[in-house]
Design a protein around this motif. Structure first.
Motif, PDB file in Angstrom:
ATOM      1  N   PHE A  51      -0.998  25.892   5.999  1.00 33.37           N
ATOM      2  CA  PHE A  51      -1.697  26.159   4.802  1.00 33.37           C
ATOM      3  C   PHE A  51      -2.876  25.536   4.738  1.00 33.37           C
ATOM      4  N   PHE A  52      -2.878  24.075   4.973  1.00 36.78           N
ATOM      5  CA  PHE A  52      -3.669  23.210   4.821  1.00 36.78           C
ATOM      6  C   PHE A  52      -4.891  23.256   6.108  1.00 36.78           C
ATOM      7  N   SER A  53      -4.024  23.280   6.983  1.00 41.28           N
ATOM      8  CA  SER A  53      -4.822  23.469   8.185  1.00 41.28           C
ATOM      9  C   SER A  53      -5.623  24.532   8.210  1.00 41.28           C
ATOM     10  N   PHE A  54      -5.183  25.964   7.912  1.00 39.53           N
ATOM     11  CA  PHE A  54      -6.130  27.093   7.724  1.00 39.53           C
ATOM     12  C   PHE A  54      -6.932  27.186   6.667  1.00 39.53           C
ATOM     13  N   SER A  55      -6.763  26.230   5.416  1.00 39.84           N
ATOM     14  CA  SER A  55      -7.673  25.983   4.477  1.00 39.84           C
ATOM     15  C   SER A  55      -8.714  24.874   4.795  1.00 39.84           C
ATOM     16  N   SER A  56      -8.475  24.263   6.114  1.00 44.96           N
ATOM     17  CA  SER A  56      -9.383  23.031   6.258  1.00 44.96           C
ATOM     18  C   SER A  56      -9.401  21.982   5.119  1.00 44.96           C
ATOM     19  N   ILE A  57      -8.188  21.673   4.848  1.00 40.88           N
ATOM     20  CA  ILE A  57      -7.832  20.628   3.769  1.00 40.88           C
ATOM     21  C   ILE A  57      -7.343  19.323   4.626  1.00 40.88           C
ATOM     22  N   GLN A  58      -8.193  18.294   4.372  1.00 44.67           N
ATOM     23  CA  GLN A  58      -7.713  17.331   4.875  1.00 44.67           C
ATOM     24  C   GLN A  58      -6.539  16.422   4.282  1.00 44.67           C
ATOM     25  N   PRO A  59      -5.535  16.055   5.175  1.00 40.90           N
ATOM     26  CA  PRO A  59      -4.440  15.336   4.392  1.00 40.90           C
ATOM     27  C   PRO A  59      -4.652  14.122   3.652  1.00 40.90           C
ATOM     28  N   SER A  60      -4.180  14.084   2.206  1.00 42.82           N
ATOM     29  CA  SER A  60      -4.658  13.171   1.292  1.00 42.82           C
ATOM     30  C   SER A  60      -3.594  12.837   0.241  1.00 42.82           C
ATOM     31  N   LEU A  61      -3.898  12.193  -0.723  1.00 44.75           N
ATOM     32  CA  LEU A  61      -2.798  12.012  -1.648  1.00 44.75           C
ATOM     33  C   LEU A  61      -2.697  13.226  -2.421  1.00 44.75           C
ATOM     34  N   PHE A  87       4.717  15.988   6.866  1.00 46.42           N
ATOM     35  CA  PHE A  87       3.907  17.080   7.295  1.00 46.42           C
ATOM     36  C   PHE A  87       2.683  17.127   6.507  1.00 46.42           C
ATOM     37  N   THR A  88       2.681  16.546   5.228  1.00 57.75           N
ATOM     38  CA  THR A  88       1.276  16.517   4.377  1.00 57.75           C
ATOM     39  C   THR A  88       0.724  15.115   4.052  1.00 57.75           C
ATOM     40  N   ALA A  89       1.181  14.116   4.804  1.00 56.45           N
ATOM     41  CA  ALA A  89       0.502  12.719   4.346  1.00 56.45           C
ATOM     42  C   ALA A  89      -0.611  12.617   5.587  1.00 56.45           C
ATOM     43  N   GLY A  90      -0.357  13.063   6.656  1.00 54.83           N
ATOM     44  CA  GLY A  90      -1.577  12.843   7.673  1.00 54.83           C
ATOM     45  C   GLY A  90      -1.059  11.434   8.276  1.00 54.83           C
ATOM     46  N   ALA A  91      -2.097  10.455   8.081  1.00 56.27           N
ATOM     47  CA  ALA A  91      -2.001   8.952   8.811  1.00 56.27           C
ATOM     48  C   ALA A  91      -1.671   8.142   7.732  1.00 56.27           C
ATOM     49  N   ALA A  92      -1.488   8.759   6.226  1.00 52.35           N
ATOM     50  CA  ALA A  92      -1.039   7.707   5.257  1.00 52.35           C
ATOM     51  C   ALA A  92       0.567   7.524   5.361  1.00 52.35           C
ATOM     52  N   ASN A  93       0.689   6.547   4.714  1.00 50.57           N
ATOM     53  CA  ASN A  93       2.314   6.173   4.750  1.00 50.57           C
ATOM     54  C   ASN A  93       2.822   5.832   3.363  1.00 50.57           C
ATOM     55  N   THR A  94       3.811   6.814   3.177  1.00 47.96           N
ATOM     56  CA  THR A  94       4.282   6.491   1.769  1.00 47.96           C
ATOM     57  C   THR A  94       5.630   5.391   2.089  1.00 47.96           C
ATOM     58  N   LEU A  95       6.107   4.963   0.925  1.00 43.54           N
ATOM     59  CA  LEU A  95       7.253   3.859   1.318  1.00 43.54           C
ATOM     60  C   LEU A  95       8.333   4.506   2.299  1.00 43.54           C
ATOM     61  N   PRO A  96       8.995   5.599   1.901  1.00 49.96           N
ATOM     62  CA  PRO A  96       9.962   6.103   2.839  1.00 49.96           C
ATOM     63  C   PRO A  96       9.415   6.152   4.223  1.00 49.96           C
ATOM     64  N   ILE A  97       8.289   6.778   4.463  1.00 43.45           N
ATOM     65  CA  ILE A  97       7.812   6.857   5.858  1.00 43.45           C
ATOM     66  C   ILE A  97       7.623   5.527   6.516  1.00 43.45           C
ATOM     67  N   ASP A 127       0.795  -1.240   0.042  1.00 45.70           N
ATOM     68  CA  ASP A 127       0.130   0.075  -0.114  1.00 45.70           C
ATOM     69  C   ASP A 127       0.830   1.192  -0.051  1.00 45.70           C
ATOM     70  N   ALA A 128       1.978   1.374   0.723  1.00 46.26           N
ATOM     71  CA  ALA A 128       2.905   2.387   0.660  1.00 46.26           C
ATOM     72  C   ALA A 128       3.651   2.611  -0.491  1.00 46.26           C
ATOM     73  N   LEU A 129       3.845   1.458  -1.207  1.00 46.89           N
ATOM     74  CA  LEU A 129       4.444   1.429  -2.637  1.00 46.89           C
ATOM     75  C   LEU A 129       3.531   2.220  -3.502  1.00 46.89           C
ATOM     76  N   LEU A 130       2.265   1.711  -3.535  1.00 45.00           N
ATOM     77  CA  LEU A 130       1.398   2.129  -4.462  1.00 45.00           C
ATOM     78  C   LEU A 130       1.053   3.544  -4.210  1.00 45.00           C
ATOM     79  N   LEU A 131       1.189   4.286  -3.037  1.00 47.46           N
ATOM     80  CA  LEU A 131       1.035   5.539  -2.679  1.00 47.46           C
ATOM     81  C   LEU A 131       2.104   6.294  -3.107  1.00 47.46           C
TER      82      LEU A 131
END
Length: 266
Positions: free
Chosen positions: A123-133, A210-220, A63-67
């Motif tokens: 910026f994302f918090s101020f704009s109420s943008i939820q972490p995502s892809l 700082f931008t992925a939230g709970a999602a995990n990319t492969l390096p994370i 899943d992390a690789l795909l992300l």
């Protein structure tokens, strides 16, 4: 003559030491990926590919690789479009504030990743943008655009504007001039920039944190498992895969920028 030979030998030795310093840790982690034991020690207990099978069937790693692949591909696509457009505008036209625009385009790659990450997170918090892809893609695009911009702008600066002017004088419209003149000239720089941008995005950690939230990319995912000391053999395999994924596009990009600068067409 003797001094020249001694200087050449000393520079060659120094270069060899630098290469060994850079590549020894990478080679070591690649060897650990084939370790038959789950204990990381030197020398390794034996060679085996058992951990490759285990890593491939690790759903979290897949899943992390795909992300990571999705984020890198989208960030690279955005960087190619925006970076090329910005390079064409800055290189071909003179307008008020051109130097300031160049500075603003290059600044993100010079800023520490922590600063960029915190700024984007705020910026994302101020704009109420939820972490995502898409927040990951935006974060990666901030430095990927610079890579493409630098490659394309450097190529355009070395290209004579008379080629474009001659094409227009001979009756070609803007699209034809771009297709048959501009694009072949910048093609290798564009491909090289895209490959480098993809490689940087694929293994980026700091901004992604700082931008992925709970999602995990492969390096994370790798960083998390290293911190907890879990699944180290599988982590070695994944790191081996990332090294290969990074070396291949960087090598291709280096070969492209080394050549004449025009992709071969049949």
């Amino acid at each position: 003559m003797t001094e020249t030979r001694a200087l050449r030998l000393s520079l060659g030795l120094w270069t060899l030491l630098v290469v060994l310093f850079l590549w020894t840790p990478l080679v070591l982690i690649c060897v650990y990926a084939f370790n038959s034991s789950n204990i990381q020690s030197w020398p390794i207990a034996g060679f085996s590919t058992r951990w490759f099978h285990a890593a491939w069937h690790n759903q979290d790693a897949r899943d992390a690789l795909l992300l990571s692949l999705k984020a890198a591909a989208l960030a690279t696509a955005a960087a190619v479009v925006l970076g090329t457009a910005a390079a064409a505008a800055v290189s071909r036209f003179r307008f008020f504030g051109r130097d300031a625009v160049t500075f603003l385009l290059i600044l993100p790659i010079a800023l520490p990743g922590v600063v960029t990450g915190i700024a984007l997170n705020s910026f994302f918090s101020f704009s109420s943008i939820q972490p995502s892809l898409w927040t990951i893609v935006i974060g990666h695009a901030t430095f990927c655009i610079v890579i493409v911009y630098n490659n394309v702008a450097a190529r355009l600066r070395r290209t004579q504007t008379s080629l474009t002017e001659a094409s227009m004088d001979l009756g070609a419209d803007g699209w034809q001039t771009f297709r048959f003149i501009t694009f072949p000239v910048v093609s290798t720089a564009l491909v090289a920039g895209a490959l480098l941008a993809f490689a940087l995005s694929f293994d980026e950690v700091i901004v992604t944190t700082f931008t992925a939230g709970a999602a995990n990319t492969l390096p994370i995912w790798i960083l998390g498992n290293l911190r907890l000391g879990q699944q180290l053999p599988q982590v070695n395999v994944v790191v081996f895969f990332i090294i290969v994924m990074t070396v291949i596009p960087v090598t291709i990009a280096q070969r492209l920028t080394r050549d004449a600068g025009i992709l071969r067409r049949r």
